[in-house]
Design a protein around this motif. Structure first.
Motif, PDB file in Angstrom:
ATOM      1  N   LEU A 122       0.990 116.679  51.971  1.00  0.00           N
ATOM      2  CA  LEU A 122       1.724 117.776  52.596  1.00  0.00           C
ATOM      3  C   LEU A 122       2.530 117.299  53.808  1.00  0.00           C
ATOM      4  O   LEU A 122       3.631 117.795  54.064  1.00  0.00           O
ATOM      5  CB  LEU A 122       0.769 118.900  52.978  1.00  0.00           C
ATOM      6  CG  LEU A 122       0.083 119.588  51.794  1.00  0.00           C
ATOM      7  CD1 LEU A 122      -0.927 120.601  52.293  1.00  0.00           C
ATOM      8  CD2 LEU A 122       1.092 120.222  50.855  1.00  0.00           C
ATOM      9  N   ARG A 123       1.990 116.341  54.532  1.00  0.00           N
ATOM     10  CA  ARG A 123       2.700 115.800  55.685  1.00  0.00           C
ATOM     11  C   ARG A 123       3.935 114.997  55.236  1.00  0.00           C
ATOM     12  O   ARG A 123       5.028 115.171  55.758  1.00  0.00           O
ATOM     13  CB  ARG A 123       1.758 114.929  56.515  1.00  0.00           C
ATOM     14  CG  ARG A 123       2.344 114.419  57.802  1.00  0.00           C
ATOM     15  CD  ARG A 123       1.334 113.662  58.661  1.00  0.00           C
ATOM     16  NE  ARG A 123       0.743 112.530  57.961  1.00  0.00           N
ATOM     17  CZ  ARG A 123      -0.523 112.475  57.523  1.00  0.00           C
ATOM     18  NH1 ARG A 123      -1.339 113.490  57.710  1.00  0.00           N
ATOM     19  NH2 ARG A 123      -0.984 111.409  56.911  1.00  0.00           N
ATOM     20  N   ILE A 124       3.753 114.160  54.226  1.00  0.00           N
ATOM     21  CA  ILE A 124       4.835 113.292  53.755  1.00  0.00           C
ATOM     22  C   ILE A 124       5.944 114.086  53.065  1.00  0.00           C
ATOM     23  O   ILE A 124       7.122 113.800  53.233  1.00  0.00           O
ATOM     24  CB  ILE A 124       4.279 112.203  52.815  1.00  0.00           C
ATOM     25  CG1 ILE A 124       3.436 111.220  53.610  1.00  0.00           C
ATOM     26  CG2 ILE A 124       5.392 111.486  52.068  1.00  0.00           C
ATOM     27  CD1 ILE A 124       2.653 110.252  52.742  1.00  0.00           C
ATOM     28  N   ARG A 125       5.561 115.091  52.306  1.00  0.00           N
ATOM     29  CA  ARG A 125       6.550 115.825  51.499  1.00  0.00           C
ATOM     30  C   ARG A 125       6.830 117.217  52.062  1.00  0.00           C
ATOM     31  O   ARG A 125       7.218 118.125  51.336  1.00  0.00           O
ATOM     32  CB  ARG A 125       6.061 115.890  50.058  1.00  0.00           C
ATOM     33  CG  ARG A 125       5.995 114.476  49.455  1.00  0.00           C
ATOM     34  CD  ARG A 125       5.515 114.433  48.050  1.00  0.00           C
ATOM     35  NE  ARG A 125       6.433 115.058  47.114  1.00  0.00           N
ATOM     36  CZ  ARG A 125       6.237 115.070  45.795  1.00  0.00           C
ATOM     37  NH1 ARG A 125       5.184 114.473  45.271  1.00  0.00           N
ATOM     38  NH2 ARG A 125       7.103 115.663  44.999  1.00  0.00           N
ATOM     39  N   GLN A 126       6.664 117.362  53.359  1.00  0.00           N
ATOM     40  CA  GLN A 126       6.831 118.649  54.020  1.00  0.00           C
ATOM     41  C   GLN A 126       8.199 119.272  53.769  1.00  0.00           C
ATOM     42  O   GLN A 126       8.307 120.483  53.561  1.00  0.00           O
ATOM     43  CB  GLN A 126       6.602 118.488  55.520  1.00  0.00           C
ATOM     44  CG  GLN A 126       6.641 119.776  56.286  1.00  0.00           C
ATOM     45  CD  GLN A 126       6.308 119.584  57.747  1.00  0.00           C
ATOM     46  OE1 GLN A 126       6.297 118.477  58.250  1.00  0.00           O
ATOM     47  NE2 GLN A 126       6.045 120.673  58.427  1.00  0.00           N
ATOM     48  N   SER A 127       9.234 118.478  53.748  1.00  0.00           N
ATOM     49  CA  SER A 127      10.581 119.024  53.553  1.00  0.00           C
ATOM     50  C   SER A 127      10.743 119.692  52.190  1.00  0.00           C
ATOM     51  O   SER A 127      11.537 120.626  52.040  1.00  0.00           O
ATOM     52  CB  SER A 127      11.634 117.927  53.728  1.00  0.00           C
ATOM     53  OG  SER A 127      11.474 116.932  52.743  1.00  0.00           O
ATOM     54  N   GLU A 128       9.992 119.233  51.195  1.00  0.00           N
ATOM     55  CA  GLU A 128      10.089 119.817  49.848  1.00  0.00           C
ATOM     56  C   GLU A 128       9.443 121.192  49.749  1.00  0.00           C
ATOM     57  O   GLU A 128       9.732 121.956  48.828  1.00  0.00           O
ATOM     58  CB  GLU A 128       9.431 118.894  48.821  1.00  0.00           C
ATOM     59  CG  GLU A 128      10.166 117.584  48.626  1.00  0.00           C
ATOM     60  CD  GLU A 128       9.425 116.691  47.666  1.00  0.00           C
ATOM     61  OE1 GLU A 128       9.249 117.073  46.501  1.00  0.00           O
ATOM     62  OE2 GLU A 128       9.019 115.597  48.106  1.00  0.00           O
ATOM     63  N   LEU A 129       8.572 121.513  50.692  1.00  0.00           N
ATOM     64  CA  LEU A 129       7.828 122.768  50.622  1.00  0.00           C
ATOM     65  C   LEU A 129       8.670 123.993  50.959  1.00  0.00           C
ATOM     66  O   LEU A 129       8.211 125.117  50.787  1.00  0.00           O
ATOM     67  CB  LEU A 129       6.602 122.699  51.542  1.00  0.00           C
ATOM     68  CG  LEU A 129       5.598 121.597  51.215  1.00  0.00           C
ATOM     69  CD1 LEU A 129       4.508 121.540  52.274  1.00  0.00           C
ATOM     70  CD2 LEU A 129       5.009 121.795  49.827  1.00  0.00           C
ATOM     71  N   SER A 130       9.896 123.787  51.396  1.00  0.00           N
ATOM     72  CA  SER A 130      10.743 124.914  51.784  1.00  0.00           C
ATOM     73  C   SER A 130      11.416 125.603  50.598  1.00  0.00           C
ATOM     74  O   SER A 130      11.973 126.690  50.751  1.00  0.00           O
ATOM     75  CB  SER A 130      11.796 124.459  52.795  1.00  0.00           C
ATOM     76  OG  SER A 130      12.630 123.481  52.204  1.00  0.00           O
ATOM     77  N   THR A 131      11.362 124.989  49.417  1.00  0.00           N
ATOM     78  CA  THR A 131      11.963 125.619  48.234  1.00  0.00           C
ATOM     79  C   THR A 131      10.898 125.809  47.153  1.00  0.00           C
ATOM     80  O   THR A 131       9.937 125.030  47.086  1.00  0.00           O
ATOM     81  CB  THR A 131      13.093 124.747  47.646  1.00  0.00           C
ATOM     82  OG1 THR A 131      12.530 123.534  47.151  1.00  0.00           O
ATOM     83  CG2 THR A 131      14.156 124.441  48.682  1.00  0.00           C
ATOM     84  N   PRO A 132      11.070 126.811  46.309  1.00  0.00           N
ATOM     85  CA  PRO A 132      10.108 127.008  45.218  1.00  0.00           C
ATOM     86  C   PRO A 132      10.024 125.788  44.292  1.00  0.00           C
ATOM     87  O   PRO A 132       8.930 125.413  43.857  1.00  0.00           O
ATOM     88  CB  PRO A 132      10.648 128.224  44.463  1.00  0.00           C
ATOM     89  CG  PRO A 132      11.464 128.961  45.459  1.00  0.00           C
ATOM     90  CD  PRO A 132      12.050 127.902  46.362  1.00  0.00           C
ATOM     91  N   GLU A 133      11.153 125.165  44.013  1.00  0.00           N
ATOM     92  CA  GLU A 133      11.150 123.982  43.143  1.00  0.00           C
ATOM     93  C   GLU A 133      10.396 122.824  43.789  1.00  0.00           C
ATOM     94  O   GLU A 133       9.666 122.095  43.127  1.00  0.00           O
ATOM     95  CB  GLU A 133      12.592 123.544  42.818  1.00  0.00           C
ATOM     96  CG  GLU A 133      13.390 124.549  42.049  1.00  0.00           C
ATOM     97  CD  GLU A 133      14.001 125.641  42.937  1.00  0.00           C
ATOM     98  OE1 GLU A 133      14.059 125.494  44.181  1.00  0.00           O
ATOM     99  OE2 GLU A 133      14.403 126.671  42.376  1.00  0.00           O
ATOM    100  N   GLY A 134      10.586 122.667  45.086  1.00  0.00           N
ATOM    101  CA  GLY A 134       9.889 121.611  45.818  1.00  0.00           C
ATOM    102  C   GLY A 134       8.393 121.837  45.855  1.00  0.00           C
ATOM    103  O   GLY A 134       7.602 120.912  45.653  1.00  0.00           O
TER     104      GLY A 134
END
Length: 67
Positions: free
Chosen positions: A24-36
């Motif tokens: 979650l820390r590494i891929r935090q930017s992806e969590l802002s979209t449903p696809e991410g």
């Protein structure tokens, strides 16, 4: 023997807690979209990060990964 097994399960569960935190820390930017979010969840489930989670949590994660 049950106590040793429970201890091993707890240690493995802790390891996956660490892996979730790291992911979650590494891929935090992806969590802002449903696809991410879906991609992150699919990755985590494929890697077995939910293995020691309670069954209801596992089901909820699988459901979220398919939405």
């Amino acid at each position: 023997q049950r106590d040793f097994q429970a201890s091993e399960d707890a240690a493995n569960g802790f390891r996956y807690s660490y892996e979730w935190s790291r992911l979650l820390r590494i891929r935090q930017s992806e969590l802002s979209t449903p696809e991410g979010r879906k991609a992150v969840l699919e990755f985590a489930l494929a890697k077995g990060y939910a293995t020691y989670a309670p069954p209801d949590i596992q089901q909820q994660l699988r459901r979220l990964a398919t939405q």
